[in-house]
Design an enzyme around this catalytic site. Structure first.
Site, short mmCIF file in Angstrom:
data_model
loop_
_atom_site.label_atom_id
_atom_site.label_comp_id
_atom_site.label_asym_id
_atom_site.label_seq_id
_atom_site.Cartn_x
_atom_site.Cartn_y
_atom_site.Cartn_z
N GLU A 168 0.77 -1.23 -0.01
CA GLU A 168 -0.18 -0.14 0.20
C GLU A 168 0.99 1.24 0.07
OE1 GLU A 168 -3.51 2.01 2.79
OE2 GLU A 168 -2.06 0.27 3.64
N LYS A 184 -9.63 2.70 -2.13
CA LYS A 184 -9.96 2.08 -0.83
C LYS A 184 -11.19 2.36 -0.38
CE LYS A 184 -7.25 1.40 3.47
NZ LYS A 184 -6.14 1.97 4.39
N CYS A 192 -5.66 -3.13 2.71
CA CYS A 192 -5.24 -2.74 3.97
C CYS A 192 -6.38 -3.15 4.95
CB CYS A 192 -4.40 -1.44 4.42
SG CYS A 192 -3.33 -1.63 6.01
#
Length: 261
Positions: A42, A109, A143
């Site tokens: 990331e 995300k 994540c």
């Protein structure tokens, strides 16, 4: 095709140094000779920066995105990882799926890490993204998404591989490892988790613990925590399909509709 050669790049990132990180990644990839998919952490170009007003670039300007496209073309492999992107007055933690032919797919995300104030600096995405490579359907995640099984639920085996890129601190390394394995088991799929190593200026340390996991939750790559590496593993469809045929737990899964704000 029935196989996918995947390279996990567990990098020690330099804080907010885009060009330096791209150069270092070139060095870490020198010994990789044959891969279909190269997976980076990331925010691989900057570290987990909360200064997108200063560090984010547009898709057209992004040095990291341009490097990904060049690398994908030169290595004849898909290159993926997330970067800070500025678009239409907002900032996104955007995962880029860069193909050798120059085309790209993106995933913003969805779950922003409020404990790190990510939600104060970035806008959340609202669309799941499944891509295909060598006959494998791949769900793209970043994540903190890993903690939300409803978002990742593999309804009717829609995907074969769950991919998660991360900056996941070592203080929570056990949840990281456990969640990667749990997502593989519950979704009857392969899982790739690629995390960084090293320290950042906020006082956070990262252990890496990057893993390639099969549909039984067993690790195919699980080595070298705390240090940078690039490792390639191979996954295959026949083994996955045979397991799903013999253990079709997906047929008993609860039905639901996911509502996204």
């Amino acid at each position: 095709m029935s196989e996918l050669r995947t390279t996990l790049v567990q990098a020690d990132l330099r804080w907010e140094e885009i060009d330096t990180n791209c150069q270092l990644l070139d060095e870490w990839l020198q010994d990789i000779t044959a891969s279909d998919l190269i997976v980076l952490p990331e925010m691989f170009a900057t570290g987990f920066t909360m200064a997108p007003e200063r560090m984010a670039e547009t898709m057209e300007e992004s040095r990291a995105v341009a490097w990904m496209q060049r690398t994908a073309e030169s290595r004849d492999a898909v290159v993926t990882g997330s970067v800070a992107i500025r678009e239409n007055g907002h900032h996104f933690n955007r995962l880029i799926w860069a193909r050798p032919d120059g085309s790209m797919v993106t995933y913003d995300k969805r779950h922003l890490f409020r404990m790190g104030e990510e939600n104060d600096h970035y806008a959340a995405g609202n669309q799941r993204c499944i891509v295909e490579l060598n006959g494998f359907r791949i769900l793209l995640t970043v994540c903190y998404d890993l903690r939300f099984p409803v978002w990742l639920r593999n309804v009717d085996n829609d995907y074969d591989l769950l991919l998660c890129v991360a900056n996941w601190p070592s203080a929570r390394r056990q949840p990281w490892r456990t969640l990667l394995q749990a997502r593989a088991i519950e979704n009857l799929c392969y899982v790739i988790g690629v995390n960084r190593v090293g320290d950042d200026p906020r006082g956070l340390n990262y252990s890496g613990d990057s893993m390639l996991i099969d549909y039984r939750g067993e690790a195919l790559i699980d080595e070298a925590p705390w240090r940078a590496f690039a490792r390639t593993g191979v996954i295959n469809r026949p083994g996955l399909e045979d397991f799903r045929d013999k253990f079709p737990a997906h047929m008993d899964a609860d039905r639901f509709n996911l509502v996204v704000d």
